[in-house]
Design a protein around this motif. Structure first.
Motif, PDB file in Angstrom:
ATOM      1  N   GLY A 131      -4.712   1.461   9.500  1.00 50.28           N
ATOM      2  CA  GLY A 131      -4.744   0.091   8.980  1.00 50.28           C
ATOM      3  C   GLY A 131      -4.736  -0.921  10.108  1.00 50.28           C
ATOM      4  O   GLY A 131      -5.500  -1.905  10.096  1.00 50.28           O
ATOM      5  N   ARG A 136      -8.102  -1.099  11.841  1.00 45.08           N
ATOM      6  CA  ARG A 136      -9.100  -1.837  11.061  1.00 45.08           C
ATOM      7  C   ARG A 136      -8.840  -3.344  11.147  1.00 45.08           C
ATOM      8  O   ARG A 136      -9.771  -4.140  11.296  1.00 45.08           O
ATOM      9  N   GLY A 153       0.793  -1.235   0.000  1.00 49.58           N
ATOM     10  CA  GLY A 153       0.000   0.000   0.000  1.00 49.58           C
ATOM     11  C   GLY A 153       0.822   1.280   0.000  1.00 49.58           C
ATOM     12  O   GLY A 153       0.448   2.252  -0.670  1.00 49.58           O
ATOM     13  N   ALA A 163      -4.824   4.314  -0.130  1.00 50.80           N
ATOM     14  CA  ALA A 163      -5.618   5.526  -0.385  1.00 50.80           C
ATOM     15  C   ALA A 163      -5.173   6.684   0.507  1.00 50.80           C
ATOM     16  O   ALA A 163      -5.036   7.827   0.040  1.00 50.80           O
ATOM     17  N   LEU A 164      -4.931   6.397   1.784  1.00 53.10           N
ATOM     18  CA  LEU A 164      -4.497   7.468   2.692  1.00 53.10           C
ATOM     19  C   LEU A 164      -3.077   7.920   2.348  1.00 53.10           C
ATOM     20  O   LEU A 164      -2.759   9.111   2.431  1.00 53.10           O
ATOM     21  N   LEU A 166      -9.187   2.994  -5.291  1.00 54.25           N
ATOM     22  CA  LEU A 166      -8.572   2.830  -3.966  1.00 54.25           C
ATOM     23  C   LEU A 166      -9.468   3.412  -2.877  1.00 54.25           C
ATOM     24  O   LEU A 166      -9.663   2.799  -1.827  1.00 54.25           O
ATOM     25  N   ASN A 167     -10.012   4.584  -3.149  1.00 56.30           N
ATOM     26  CA  ASN A 167     -10.901   5.219  -2.168  1.00 56.30           C
ATOM     27  C   ASN A 167     -12.144   4.357  -1.928  1.00 56.30           C
ATOM     28  O   ASN A 167     -12.590   4.186  -0.793  1.00 56.30           O
ATOM     29  N   PRO A 221      -6.065  -1.341   0.718  1.00 56.20           N
ATOM     30  CA  PRO A 221      -6.653  -0.122   0.118  1.00 56.20           C
ATOM     31  C   PRO A 221      -6.677   1.069   1.076  1.00 56.20           C
ATOM     32  O   PRO A 221      -6.519   2.205   0.644  1.00 56.20           O
ATOM     33  N   ILE A 222      -6.855   0.780   2.369  1.00 54.95           N
ATOM     34  CA  ILE A 222      -6.869   1.874   3.356  1.00 54.95           C
ATOM     35  C   ILE A 222      -5.492   2.537   3.386  1.00 54.95           C
ATOM     36  O   ILE A 222      -5.378   3.769   3.297  1.00 54.95           O
ATOM     37  N   VAL A 239      -1.286   6.663   9.153  1.00 55.43           N
ATOM     38  CA  VAL A 239      -1.943   5.843   8.131  1.00 55.43           C
ATOM     39  C   VAL A 239      -1.843   4.366   8.520  1.00 55.43           C
ATOM     40  O   VAL A 239      -2.829   3.620   8.476  1.00 55.43           O
ATOM     41  N   MET A 253     -11.690   1.315   0.244  1.00 54.84           N
ATOM     42  CA  MET A 253     -11.535   1.555   1.688  1.00 54.84           C
ATOM     43  C   MET A 253     -12.760   1.070   2.454  1.00 54.84           C
ATOM     44  O   MET A 253     -12.674   0.711   3.619  1.00 54.84           O
TER      45      MET A 253
END
Lengths: 235, 250
Positions: A163, A166, A44, A117-118, A66-67, A113-114, A159, A70
């Protein structure tokens, strides 16, 4: 049902007694989560940085994807990974289903993806500031990518933390691909779900308390790091 | 000529920001680019350095089209110094590493640059906590450490106090004495007199006047440059200067 306070007291007693079963569950949870976050970062961070820093056809579409990813529903990820790893699936021969490996793959798919994207957003902001200076110095593509990642390191810690948060709280996907097998794939979140359904609230709550403590400790460490970085104008 | 540009046109957002600009930069000279806000000074610098591509016209470096290789013989210092989120030392190390320097050679150049900027005692400090003057000095010596033939400076002393301005001007003059060609954007009339050898005066994206500083600043032929010499505020071709309005009203 026991009163809330007696359940809470029992939960803390379990935590302080360092119950071996509890420690095993916590250990596996951390191993799975940290490995998943590590792989998610390996993919990522450079992916997000590349999308943030370079201009190429399809860049905007990739950023949108990518967004969107998330918000990937974990149970869907669990189902897809289950189908891929099941005996009749394309990755069946790897025999990873109902192993910590499968749980790592599922968490990694959710977290990547988190992180990407971030990272894209963070790197894009720094690149906007650095772009002309880098062009003037003649910085090559790889150096540029690595420099942006390095200079964004304190923001990227946050970031990574997102992750981690989550991944460590994930239950749906790991339950599907891990199966919640005692001493094999039983992690904190799946145990909480199971023990709650069984009425064993003390163990469930003890795990909940530990989960919160881990999240709190990691956040506190990262915030302290960021604060020192902000003082030095590195963040 | 070290650098030449002919018929440069640049457009953005449907507007023509530079129209048919011709520029010649003499090797070893100090050329000042002057003009009001929005005249296209910073834009011209970016086009000459190759950071932007013109819609029309071309930039020639020693008679040949500007390439990435030629860009490496140039360096640029921006109005707001762009410093990495690292120490003073690491900022210099990074720029020199990009130019392929390593080990003792790089360390020696860093030491010389720090001494020139008077920043040796701050080498390990984070670059972005330095004062505005120190940050700009670091940006200038970082650019000069790459040993460019030509150094662009875009209003390097805007918002700096006289002592910091003097320090930057000394670095620029020393570099010029070593043979580095200087192209500097300024609004400061005193700085123009102190540093200027050649002057390019821009107005509304066009060259209003260009030539030796003694001529452009001493006996200007164009109205914008004349207004500048007289200390009047020139508001454009179709407007009288604000001083004229002032006199008429009161």
């Amino acid at each position: 049902m026991d009163s809330f306070w007696s359940v809470l007291g029992g939960a803390f007693a379990l935590v302080f007694a360092l119950d071996p079963d509890l420690l095993e569950i916590i250990g596996l949870s951390m191993r799975v989560t940290l490995t998943a976050v590590l792989f998610a970062c390996l993919i990522g961070l450079p992916l997000g940085a590349a999308v943030g820093a370079f201009r190429f056809p399809g860049r905007t579409l990739l950023a949108v994807i990518l967004n969107a990813l998330m918000g990937l529903p974990p149970v869907v990820v669990g189902l897809v990974v289950y189908l891929l790893l099941s005996a009749s699936g394309p990755l069946g021969p790897l025999r990873l289903l109902y192993t910590p490996g499968a749980m790592i793959i599922a968490q990694m798919i959710i977290v990547t993806p988190i992180v990407a994207a971030l990272t894209r957003q963070v790197v894009e902001d720094i690149d906007r500031e650095y772009a002309e200076q880098f062009a003037s110095l003649g910085v090559g593509a790889l150096d540029r990518l690595l420099s942006l990642l390095w200079d964004a390191r304190y923001s990227l810690l946050t970031v990574t933390l997102a992750g981690f948060g989550r991944a460590v709280a994930e239950v749906g996907a790991v339950l599907i691909v891990g199966g919640n097998i005692n001493h094999v794939t039983r992690v904190m979140t799946t145990t909480i779900a199971l023990e709650t359904s069984k009425g064993n609230l003390q163990l469930a709550l003890a795990l909940g308390v530990i989960l919160l403590l881990i999240a709190f400790s990691v956040n506190a460490c990262v915030m302290a790091l960021r604060a020192s970085a902000v003082r030095a104008a590195y963040a | 000529m070290l650098l030449e540009a002919s018929d440069l046109v640049f457009e953005a957002g449907g507007q023509r920001l530079l129209c048919g600009v011709d520029v010649s930069i003499r090797k070893g000279a100090r050329t000042l680019v002057m003009g009001p806000n929005g005249a296209g000074k910073s834009l011209l610098l970016r086009l000459l350095h190759g950071l932007l591509k013109p819609a029309q016209g071309e930039v020639l470096w020693q008679g040949t089209p500007l390439t990435k290789q030629a860009m490496r013989a140039q360096a640029m210092v921006f109005q707001r110094p762009v410093l990495l989120r690292r120490s003073v030392l690491a900022n210099l190390k990074f720029a020199l590493s990009v130019r392929g320097l390593r080990g003792a050679e790089r360390a020696e150049k860093i030491e010389v640059a720090l001494a020139a900027a008077g920043l040796s005692h701050l080498a390990k400090q984070p670059a972005r906590v330095l004062s505005g003057g120190e940050q700009q000095r670091l940006a200038v010596v970082r650019a000069l450490a790459c040993e460019p033939d030509l150094l662009f400076l875009d209003e390097p002393t805007a918002n700096l106090d006289p002592a910091s301005t003097a320090a930057i001007e000394t670095l620029v003059l020393e570099a010029n004495a070593r043979g580095v060609t200087i192209v500097l954007v300024t609004h400061d009339s005193g700085q123009a007199k102190r540093l200027g050898q050649d002057v390019i005066f821009l107005q509304d994206g066009r060259v209003a006047e260009a030539g030796p500083a003694s001529q452009v600043l001493g006996t200007p032929r164009s109205e914008p440059a004349r207004a500048w010499q007289d200390g009047r505020l020139y508001l454009g071709a179709n407007t009288r200067s604000i001083n004229d309005r002032f006199r008429r009203t009161f």
